[in-house]
Design a protein around this motif. Structure first.
Motif, PDB file in Angstrom:
ATOM      1  N   MET A   7       0.844  -1.357  -0.066  1.00 37.77           N
ATOM      2  CA  MET A   7      -0.084   0.043  -0.015  1.00 37.77           C
ATOM      3  C   MET A   7       0.881   1.316   0.057  1.00 37.77           C
ATOM      4  O   MET A   7       0.487   2.180  -0.640  1.00 37.77           O
ATOM      5  N   GLU A   8       1.876   1.377   0.746  1.00 38.99           N
ATOM      6  CA  GLU A   8       2.872   2.328   0.722  1.00 38.99           C
ATOM      7  C   GLU A   8       3.550   2.544  -0.565  1.00 38.99           C
ATOM      8  O   GLU A   8       3.429   3.668  -1.075  1.00 38.99           O
ATOM      9  N   MET A  12       2.889   5.675  -2.982  1.00 40.95           N
ATOM     10  CA  MET A  12       4.149   6.612  -3.626  1.00 40.95           C
ATOM     11  C   MET A  12       3.889   6.734  -5.055  1.00 40.95           C
ATOM     12  O   MET A  12       4.431   7.494  -5.854  1.00 40.95           O
ATOM     13  N   ILE A  13       3.651   5.541  -5.773  1.00 37.92           N
ATOM     14  CA  ILE A  13       3.527   5.536  -7.258  1.00 37.92           C
ATOM     15  C   ILE A  13       2.414   6.647  -7.517  1.00 37.92           C
ATOM     16  O   ILE A  13       2.722   7.405  -8.766  1.00 37.92           O
ATOM     17  N   ALA A  14       1.350   6.526  -6.858  1.00 39.16           N
ATOM     18  CA  ALA A  14       0.224   7.433  -7.185  1.00 39.16           C
ATOM     19  C   ALA A  14       0.647   8.888  -7.066  1.00 39.16           C
ATOM     20  O   ALA A  14       0.155   9.742  -7.822  1.00 39.16           O
ATOM     21  N   ALA A  16       3.789  10.089  -7.239  1.00 39.87           N
ATOM     22  CA  ALA A  16       4.670  10.401  -8.290  1.00 39.87           C
ATOM     23  C   ALA A  16       4.062  10.688  -9.805  1.00 39.87           C
ATOM     24  O   ALA A  16       4.465  11.731 -10.245  1.00 39.87           O
ATOM     25  N   GLY A  17       2.864   9.732  -9.900  1.00 42.05           N
ATOM     26  CA  GLY A  17       2.133  10.202 -11.064  1.00 42.05           C
ATOM     27  C   GLY A  17       1.592  11.405 -10.983  1.00 42.05           C
ATOM     28  O   GLY A  17       1.159  12.148 -12.000  1.00 42.05           O
ATOM     29  N   ALA A  18       1.167  11.814  -9.972  1.00 40.91           N
ATOM     30  CA  ALA A  18       0.323  13.032  -9.739  1.00 40.91           C
ATOM     31  C   ALA A  18       1.108  14.162  -9.895  1.00 40.91           C
ATOM     32  O   ALA A  18       0.690  15.045 -10.735  1.00 40.91           O
ATOM     33  N   VAL A  19       2.388  14.048  -9.538  1.00 41.54           N
ATOM     34  CA  VAL A  19       3.417  15.139  -9.537  1.00 41.54           C
ATOM     35  C   VAL A  19       3.883  15.310 -11.011  1.00 41.54           C
ATOM     36  O   VAL A  19       3.792  16.476 -11.570  1.00 41.54           O
ATOM     37  N   PHE A  20       3.964  14.282 -11.589  1.00 39.68           N
ATOM     38  CA  PHE A  20       4.173  14.079 -13.026  1.00 39.68           C
ATOM     39  C   PHE A  20       3.310  14.876 -13.912  1.00 39.68           C
ATOM     40  O   PHE A  20       3.748  15.601 -14.839  1.00 39.68           O
TER      41      PHE A  20
END
Length: 109
Positions: A7-8, A12-14, A16-20
């Motif tokens: 879940m962590e 973190m992937i979500a 990072a995707g939102a920031v990208f």
């Protein structure tokens, strides 16, 4: 325990995707602002308000710092902004000559 780690990592992937995605959308907005300023400068040159390419470049640079978000102008030096404007100008010229971005326009600089 492994479920919590998964879940962590997912979180973190979500993030990072939102920031990208945010950065990509902001980059598009920056390009639109700079292209609009370049077109305005060309129009002013046509009306004999700005006479040289150097005057147009300086005008776009000055206006870019007025119209772009503060965080971009703090992060990007004037010299780097000048390089970005020159790059986008060459890109626009390349696209306008034949409708493709294929480096068919040779840079004068």
């Amino acid at each position: 325990m492994t479920r919590e780690i998964a879940m962590e990592y997912g979180l973190m992937i979500a993030v990072a995707g939102a920031v990208f995605l945010f950065a990509l959308l902001k980059w598009q907005q920056v390009k639109v602002i700079l292209f609009r300023l370049m077109l305005t400068a060309k129009s002013m040159a046509k009306d004999a308000i700005l006479n040289s390419g150097q005057e147009q470049e300086e005008w776009v640079l000055e206006k870019a710092y007025q119209h772009l978000p503060l965080w971009i102008t703090l992060w990007m030096s004037k010299e780097n902004m000048r390089k970005l404007i020159a790059y986008l100008y060459e890109l626009a010229k390349d696209y306008l000559d034949d409708g493709l971005i294929n480096q068919s326009q040779k840079s004068i600089r």
